[in-house]
Design a protein around this motif. Structure first.
Motif, short mmCIF file in Angstrom:
data_model
loop_
_atom_site.label_atom_id
_atom_site.label_comp_id
_atom_site.label_asym_id
_atom_site.label_seq_id
_atom_site.Cartn_x
_atom_site.Cartn_y
_atom_site.Cartn_z
N TYR A 221 -3.55 3.97 -1.12
CA TYR A 221 -3.85 3.44 -2.02
C TYR A 221 -3.17 1.94 -2.11
O TYR A 221 -2.08 1.86 -1.70
CB TYR A 221 -3.36 3.98 -3.17
CG TYR A 221 -3.84 5.39 -3.54
CD1 TYR A 221 -5.41 5.43 -4.09
CD2 TYR A 221 -3.57 6.61 -2.99
CE1 TYR A 221 -5.89 6.65 -4.25
CE2 TYR A 221 -4.01 7.76 -3.16
CZ TYR A 221 -5.39 7.78 -3.55
OH TYR A 221 -6.01 8.95 -3.89
N LYS A 222 -3.87 0.90 -2.52
CA LYS A 222 -3.47 -0.32 -2.82
C LYS A 222 -2.43 -0.31 -4.06
O LYS A 222 -2.71 0.41 -5.02
CB LYS A 222 -4.35 -1.36 -2.88
CG LYS A 222 -5.29 -1.69 -1.71
CD LYS A 222 -5.99 -2.88 -1.86
CE LYS A 222 -6.78 -3.04 -3.12
NZ LYS A 222 -7.66 -4.36 -2.91
N MET B 292 0.66 -1.09 -0.04
CA MET B 292 0.06 0.06 0.17
C MET B 292 0.86 1.22 -0.10
O MET B 292 2.16 1.22 0.38
CB MET B 292 -0.77 0.06 1.25
CG MET B 292 -1.99 -1.27 1.23
SD MET B 292 -3.25 -0.86 2.54
CE MET B 292 -1.84 -1.56 3.75
N ASP C 92 -1.08 -1.22 -7.62
CA ASP C 92 -1.82 -1.34 -8.90
C ASP C 92 -3.05 -0.68 -8.93
O ASP C 92 -3.92 -0.72 -9.62
CB ASP C 92 -2.09 -2.91 -9.09
CG ASP C 92 -0.74 -3.64 -9.52
OD1 ASP C 92 -0.01 -2.81 -10.12
OD2 ASP C 92 -0.68 -4.63 -9.18
N THR C 93 -3.18 0.47 -8.10
CA THR C 93 -4.30 1.36 -8.19
C THR C 93 -3.74 2.54 -9.17
O THR C 93 -2.51 2.91 -9.03
CB THR C 93 -4.82 2.06 -6.96
OG1 THR C 93 -4.91 0.94 -6.21
CG2 THR C 93 -5.94 2.75 -7.14
#
Lengths: 315, 189
Positions: free
Chosen positions: B56-57, B38, B59-60
């Protein structure tokens, strides 16, 4: 800084030496790789373009930890071993991460969870000079800082807690994945509090996060896994190791199913470790210590860049 | 509009959230308990200057903000509207007093400022670091006193008031640091 780093490495080697651990070296480049859901390993191939012909099982991997090879040594008769090795994890980069980093990893047969935590605590106390490590269970830590039982809570409970504590919730959280929510709360509300007064060892993880740890007999929802925290930073991860080949095979298959649903390539489920486990891996506990972060904790460095001769962007 | 993936995240990135432009002022990579990576970010709203936390995780992706800086000449003020002109395109832009904020104190006709555009609309303006302005009114100077530690209020030609050394007189040109609002020196013009 490089001198402080070298002094700590000498002290670590002495620590294991006086306890009868044998220093070993295993391959950085191997046919096997740890099968983990959120791992992006480096796959290596020679220059002559034959990678297109490579078949499944023909790949070589830069090791994300020396775990597999060291356990094979235990299966072959070693009793207490340690290693200082470089490990590689792609796309991990930041204040506490470098894609290539140094792990100090050790194993001793017949140690259980408690023995493993005790040894890690001694190492921490002797070398870090921040006092003895105090153990706290995953459940107690969540009870204390998030006011809920992580093993009983539902995904909805966890989401409610995130809202209550004003945690920034990533836009793409899935309601079907409890571990994702546990990890979010762990990162936002629990980890920053751990190891502030004195080093803390968090233990008894949820079984869904067992990785290569065995489950507690009689309490199958717990994994015999532990992590060391100093000043809110995770320094080490340990397992009372899973020795059952069949269970590892099942976990590998589960991980690959999850990876497929995440859109990640699968990792090889069969390995030389599995073969060795079928032959017999003695009960043991093992720990991997992030040596760069250990140097940071000992010297007060704020970024991993400060303790590396050449961080990735200058490698 | 292009977007940025988490692997592009770094300080200084300009992104768009809920239709407003933000600049990333902090970005920390975390990967708790072998879980998904993250990114814990702090973002400053380029219009309101408020700071928010966002996680954000990996791959966002988030949308990039179409933000650019241009050199704009201040033309004139009409009530609470300030009119500027892009020095390259001659395009005119109007900003309201609340967008200009404290910068109005230093704006003099013809002055070249740095203007920030978001989706081709002006959102803020920065005067040069140093400006020279005329003193429109102040109490008479105390004769013989050239010490700079004695100060008095003066009114500038822009209408703004500030503190200056006691020896400053009406009609003097003074040099001001716009970042601190401090008097620097009497200018020879």
């Amino acid at each position: 800084m490089l001198q402080a780093r070298a002094a700590l490495l000498r002290a670590l080697r002495r620590f294991f030496d006086v306890r009868g651990f044998l220093e070993v070296e295993t391959p950085c480049l191997s046919r096997d790789i740890v099968v983990e859901r959120h791992l992006r390993p480096w796959r290596a191939h020679p220059l002559d373009g034959r990678e297109n012909e490579a078949k499944q099982g023909d790949d070589w991997w830069l090791q994300s930890s020396p775990e597999f090879a060291m356990k094979r040594l235990l299966a072959a008769g070693a009793t207490a071993i340690f290693q200082v090795s470089h490990a590689f994890r792609a796309e991990e980069s930041g204040r506490l991460h470098n894609p290539e980093f140094t792990l100090v990893e050790w194993y001793r047969i017949d140690d259980d969870l408690e023995d493993g935590m005790l040894l890690l605590g001694q190492l921490c106390e002797e070398l870090l000079g921040k006092g003895a490590a105090s153990p706290v269970s995953y459940a107690d830590a969540f009870q204390r800082y998030v006011s809920l039982d992580p093993h009983q809570a539902s995904v909805e409970d966890l989401r409610e807690a995130a809202r209550k504590f004003d945690v920034s919730i990533p836009p793409s959280m899935s309601m079907g994945d409890k571990d994702e929510w546990l990890n979010l709360l762990l990162a936002e509300l629990v980890e920053p509090k751990l190891g502030q007064e004195q080093p803390t060892i968090l233990f008894d993880y949820p079984a869904s996060q067992a990785a290569l740890a065995r489950r507690r007999q009689g309490k199958p929802w717990l994994a015999e896994r532990f992590e060391l925290y100093v000043d809110g930073v995770e320094l080490a991860n340990g397992y009372h190791e899973l020795c059952n080949a069949e269970e590892l095979r099942r976990r590998n298959a589960t991980v690959n199913t999850q990876r497929a649903s995440d859109g990640d390539s699968s990792l090889p489920e069969e390995s030389r470790l599995l073969a060795a486990m079928e032959h017999g891996l003695p009960p043991c506990t093992g720990v991997a210590l992030g040596f760069d972060r250990f140097v940071m904790a000992a010297t007060g460095a704020k970024s991993i860049r400060e303790v590396l001769a050449f961080p990735a962007d200058r490698a | 509009m292009p977007s940025y993936n988490t692997s592009d995240f770094r300080k200084g990135l300009k992104v768009q959230l809920d239709g407003e432009p933000y600049i990333m002022i902090e970005c920390n990579f975390v990967k708790p308990g072998k879980g998904q990576a993250m990114y814990k970010c702090k973002l400053r709203n380029l219009i309101k200057n408020t700071v928010i936390d966002r996680t954000y995780k990996s791959d966002t992706s988030i949308e990039a903000a179409d933000v650019s800086d241009i050199n704009a000449q201040f033309l004139y003020r009409q009530a609470d509207t300030f009119v500027f002109m892009d020095n390259d395109s001659y395009e005119q832009y109007e900003l309201a007093l609340e967008q200009v904020d404290d910068a109005w104190e230093y704006l003099k006709e013809g002055m070249v400022c740095s203007m920030t555009l978001f989706n081709d609309n002006p959102i803020s303006v920065e005067p040069p670091n140093h400006v020279v302005l005329a003193v429109e009114y102040c109490e008479p100077a105390v004769r013989g006193n050239t010490a700079t530690n004695l100060t008095k209020p003066v009114k500038l030609e822009t209408g703004a008031e500030m503190m200056c050394p006691a020896f400053v007189e009406i009609g003097d040109l003074i040099k001001i640091d716009t970042r601190t609002g401090d008097y620097i020196e009497r200018s020879k013009g």
